[in-house]
Design a protein around this motif. Structure first.
Motif, PDB file in Angstrom:
ATOM      1  N   THR A 133      -4.510  -9.608  44.255  1.00 16.42           N
ATOM      2  CA  THR A 133      -4.091  -8.519  45.135  1.00 16.42           C
ATOM      3  C   THR A 133      -5.156  -8.280  46.208  1.00 16.42           C
ATOM      4  O   THR A 133      -6.213  -8.896  46.204  1.00 16.42           O
ATOM      5  CB  THR A 133      -3.879  -7.224  44.338  1.00 16.42           C
ATOM      6  OG1 THR A 133      -5.154  -6.773  43.850  1.00 16.42           O
ATOM      7  CG2 THR A 133      -2.931  -7.446  43.166  1.00 16.42           C
ATOM      8  N   GLU A 134      -4.859  -7.340  47.073  1.00 14.58           N
ATOM      9  CA  GLU A 134      -5.767  -7.036  48.186  1.00 14.58           C
ATOM     10  C   GLU A 134      -7.104  -6.477  47.715  1.00 14.58           C
ATOM     11  O   GLU A 134      -8.086  -6.487  48.477  1.00 14.58           O
ATOM     12  CB  GLU A 134      -5.103  -6.047  49.147  1.00 14.58           C
ATOM     13  CG  GLU A 134      -3.928  -6.598  49.920  1.00 14.58           C
ATOM     14  CD  GLU A 134      -2.615  -6.626  49.147  1.00 14.58           C
ATOM     15  OE1 GLU A 134      -1.595  -7.002  49.739  1.00 14.58           O
ATOM     16  OE2 GLU A 134      -2.600  -6.264  47.937  1.00 14.58           O
ATOM     17  N   GLU A 135      -7.162  -5.991  46.486  1.00 14.28           N
ATOM     18  CA  GLU A 135      -8.403  -5.416  45.952  1.00 14.28           C
ATOM     19  C   GLU A 135      -9.320  -6.479  45.340  1.00 14.28           C
ATOM     20  O   GLU A 135     -10.455  -6.183  44.958  1.00 14.28           O
ATOM     21  CB  GLU A 135      -8.083  -4.362  44.879  1.00 14.28           C
ATOM     22  CG  GLU A 135      -7.517  -3.060  45.426  1.00 14.28           C
ATOM     23  CD  GLU A 135      -6.103  -3.214  45.956  1.00 14.28           C
ATOM     24  OE1 GLU A 135      -5.298  -3.931  45.311  1.00 14.28           O
ATOM     25  OE2 GLU A 135      -5.803  -2.655  47.026  1.00 14.28           O
ATOM     26  N   HIS A 136      -8.856  -7.695  45.256  1.00 13.36           N
ATOM     27  CA  HIS A 136      -9.645  -8.772  44.655  1.00 13.36           C
ATOM     28  C   HIS A 136     -10.907  -9.025  45.484  1.00 13.36           C
ATOM     29  O   HIS A 136     -10.863  -8.984  46.711  1.00 13.36           O
ATOM     30  CB  HIS A 136      -8.799 -10.051  44.589  1.00 13.36           C
ATOM     31  CG  HIS A 136      -9.426 -11.162  43.801  1.00 13.36           C
ATOM     32  ND1 HIS A 136     -10.423 -11.956  44.313  1.00 13.36           N
ATOM     33  CD2 HIS A 136      -9.180 -11.616  42.548  1.00 13.36           C
ATOM     34  CE1 HIS A 136     -10.768 -12.860  43.404  1.00 13.36           C
ATOM     35  NE2 HIS A 136     -10.030 -12.667  42.327  1.00 13.36           N
ATOM     36  N   GLN A 234      -4.793  -0.349  56.722  1.00 10.42           N
ATOM     37  CA  GLN A 234      -4.310  -1.075  55.542  1.00 10.42           C
ATOM     38  C   GLN A 234      -4.594  -2.574  55.665  1.00 10.42           C
ATOM     39  O   GLN A 234      -4.712  -3.118  56.761  1.00 10.42           O
ATOM     40  CB  GLN A 234      -2.809  -0.865  55.359  1.00 10.42           C
ATOM     41  CG  GLN A 234      -2.415   0.542  54.969  1.00 10.42           C
ATOM     42  CD  GLN A 234      -2.831   0.897  53.558  1.00 10.42           C
ATOM     43  OE1 GLN A 234      -3.071   0.037  52.714  1.00 10.42           O
ATOM     44  NE2 GLN A 234      -2.926   2.196  53.288  1.00 10.42           N
ATOM     45  N   LYS A 284       2.417  -5.470  47.643  1.00 13.23           N
ATOM     46  CA  LYS A 284       2.050  -4.275  48.416  1.00 13.23           C
ATOM     47  C   LYS A 284       2.839  -4.189  49.717  1.00 13.23           C
ATOM     48  O   LYS A 284       3.363  -3.119  50.075  1.00 13.23           O
ATOM     49  CB  LYS A 284       0.546  -4.280  48.706  1.00 13.23           C
ATOM     50  CG  LYS A 284       0.070  -3.095  49.528  1.00 13.23           C
ATOM     51  CD  LYS A 284      -1.437  -3.182  49.797  1.00 13.23           C
ATOM     52  CE  LYS A 284      -1.899  -2.058  50.710  1.00 13.23           C
ATOM     53  NZ  LYS A 284      -3.354  -2.156  51.013  1.00 13.23           N
TER      54      LYS A 284
END
Length: 334
Positions: A133-136, A234, A284
């Motif tokens: 995900t984008e948080e990786h 974002q 997302k």
């Protein structure tokens, strides 16, 4: 229509060319800011709503002038893909990183309303996680994905109520464009299958996400229509099919054999020192923007087959115009 005048850096490139055509057809006015290393003949230059600006993104003064009366900047220009960094480390740094923040500031000072930055899903480098995900964490393996990731916070920190912006991390793009690249995984494999009737796979077990170029353009069109709030500051992954390289080769083999009437295209596997491997999660962007890809890898391969059959990709195995690296080397870009 929320905006009217769009400036696309790298608008004469692989994605930029198709995007420009689409936006003109919708009714936008489009300015292309590009060095035109790959020419201009593939662009709809007879369209009165298209303006071409011959400029290097490192020329901040010229870029700032180009931003006059512009509503949205879509920043695609860069030395793109990892092998391109074989060229010149300093050249790549100046184009892909050093000039980025000055560009953002110039756009903001010229009252540009929205800045869309095309980063890359390759910023993840290598990951064993099932869904990245984008948080990786960003674990860049090359200078290309390192600088792509380093630019992201430089945009975010300058965004405010009057300057909207978003970062997208696209998967590897595939499919035909009037300014076609044949140095990207699916496109490489298709070129080899059609013209050599043999596919060479380097490694094969690496996982790579892909996205059809038509869906890439659909997303940019959506990002011109949405309100500020859902995208402000974002970061979005955008991919569709996550496959191992060997599985991409099998998809290409099956589509090309069926489309071109070939039999028994051989797949040869050899060693590779390119270990980039990741499986991105694009939930997302679906959840927040409702964006779902609708075109497949199979569709991309078929579009390339159609182009080969129509004689649109002459000299595809030898002409440097289909390779970013070879073209830059040929032109001795500094």
């Amino acid at each position: 229509m929320k905006f009217k005048k769009i400036l696309i850096t790298g608008g004469a490139g692989y994605v930029g060319t198709m995007l420009t055509e689409n936006l003109l057809n919708i009714g936008y006015e489009v300015d292309i800011y590009d060095t035109f290393y790959f020419g201009k003949d593939h662009l709809p230059t007879n369209n009165n709503n298209l303006r071409l600006i011959d400029g290097d993104i490192r020329n901040t003064e010229l870029f700032a002038t180009a931003c006059n009366n512009i509503d949205v900047v879509i920043h695609l220009a860069c030395i793109s893909n990892d092998p391109s960094f074989e060229l010149n480390e300093n050249l790549s740094k100046t184009i892909n990183y050093d000039c980025f923040e000055p560009m953002v500031l110039a756009a903001k000072q010229k009252k540009v309303k929205r800045f869309i930055y095309a980063s890359s899903s390759s910023v993840y480098g290598i990951s064993s996680q099932d869904n990245v995900t984008e948080e990786h964490p960003l674990v860049p393996l090359t200078l290309y994905n390192k600088f792509k990731g380093m630019c992201e916070p430089l945009l975010i920190k300058h965004l405010d109520d009057s300057f909207n912006g978003v970062v997208i991390r696209p998967a590897t793009i595939c499919g035909y464009s009037n300014r076609c690249r044949l140095d990207l995984s699916v496109n490489i494999l298709t070129n080899l299958a059609v013209n050599n009737k043999r596919i060479t796979v380097f490694g094969g077990e690496q996982k790579r996400p892909n996205l059809n170029i038509k869906d890439m353009c659909r997303l940019y069109e959506l990002l011109l229509e949405v309100d500020d709030e859902p995208i402000q500051k974002q970061t979005f992954n955008v991919g569709y099919q996550n496959n191992k390289i060997i599985d991409l080769a099998k998809i290409v083999k099956n589509v090309v054999e069926k489309k071109m009437g070939f039999k028994d295209i051989n797949i040869e596997v050899t060693k590779s020192d390119d270990n980039r491997s990741y499986h991105i999660n694009s939930n997302k962007i679906d959840r927040i923007l409702g964006f779902k890809p609708i075109y497949t890898i199979e569709d991309a391969v078929e579009s390339l087959c159609n182009a080969f059959e129509s004689g649109l990709l002459k000299g595809s195995l030898t002409d440097s115009i289909y390779s970013n690296v070879k073209t830059m080397q040929k032109l001795n870009v500094e």
